[in-house]
Design a protein around this motif. Sequence first.
Motif, PDB file in Angstrom:
ATOM      1  N   SER A 199      20.100  48.840  61.917  1.00 16.15           N
ATOM      2  CA  SER A 199      19.313  48.753  60.686  1.00 16.15           C
ATOM      3  C   SER A 199      18.528  50.042  60.503  1.00 16.15           C
ATOM      4  O   SER A 199      18.580  50.935  61.337  1.00 16.15           O
ATOM      5  N   GLN A 200      17.803  50.109  59.421  1.00 14.29           N
ATOM      6  CA  GLN A 200      17.027  51.299  59.082  1.00 14.29           C
ATOM      7  C   GLN A 200      15.704  51.278  59.842  1.00 14.29           C
ATOM      8  O   GLN A 200      14.634  51.275  59.258  1.00 14.29           O
ATOM      9  N   ASP A 201      15.791  51.286  61.138  1.00 17.24           N
ATOM     10  CA  ASP A 201      14.611  51.187  61.980  1.00 17.24           C
ATOM     11  C   ASP A 201      14.862  52.048  63.216  1.00 17.24           C
ATOM     12  O   ASP A 201      15.863  51.858  63.903  1.00 17.24           O
ATOM     13  N   HIS A 207      14.364  53.156  51.732  1.00 19.01           N
ATOM     14  CA  HIS A 207      13.718  53.446  52.999  1.00 19.01           C
ATOM     15  C   HIS A 207      13.911  54.906  53.340  1.00 19.01           C
ATOM     16  O   HIS A 207      14.903  55.518  52.951  1.00 19.01           O
TER      17      HIS A 207
END
Length: 178
Positions: A79-81, A116
């Motif tokens: 994910s975008q993390d 994001h």
Amino acid sequence: MAKLYNKFPSTFDFLTFSQEYLTKKIDTPFDVRSFNQLIEYLVTKLHYEVIVIDAVCDIYNHLTLLSILNSHKVVGVVSQDFAVMTNFVNMMRYLDREAIEFRSKMIYVMNRFQKHAITAKTVYSLIENNLDVHAFQLITMPDIYGDFLTANSNNVPIMWSTKDKTFLNGMKTIQSLL
């Protein structure tokens, strides 16, 4: 559930875990031999073409590691993390240290949230630069949490209820790679 099951093709089947297994800690040791026998039986005797194993995202878990070792394809979801990406990279580096091939079997999927700072291009670069993987496809899946809730409450697969073209195209891409 029985009504829904009857809607699936006769070539589709699935195994489920009991409520007791899901809600209580069961101290049954993992039996590698039985797992291998089950997979062999499903493929050779029942002629399963695809077996999907939803293993935990823990490379030190026996089922997860055994699944990667025995799989022709593995879907790696990020994910975008940065914490998730770091964990993913560390797990893949562990596979490298153990000389376990994953690059040729990995399908990379990114769950996209809102707009994001960590873009798909950034995620691609992080995988490429940290894992020495080149010219791979990063499938981006949209945030359709609401669609999943609706499908779940209606007891139907998400593919039957969502209209999101990005999600449907992403699933078609994954299917073609399997």
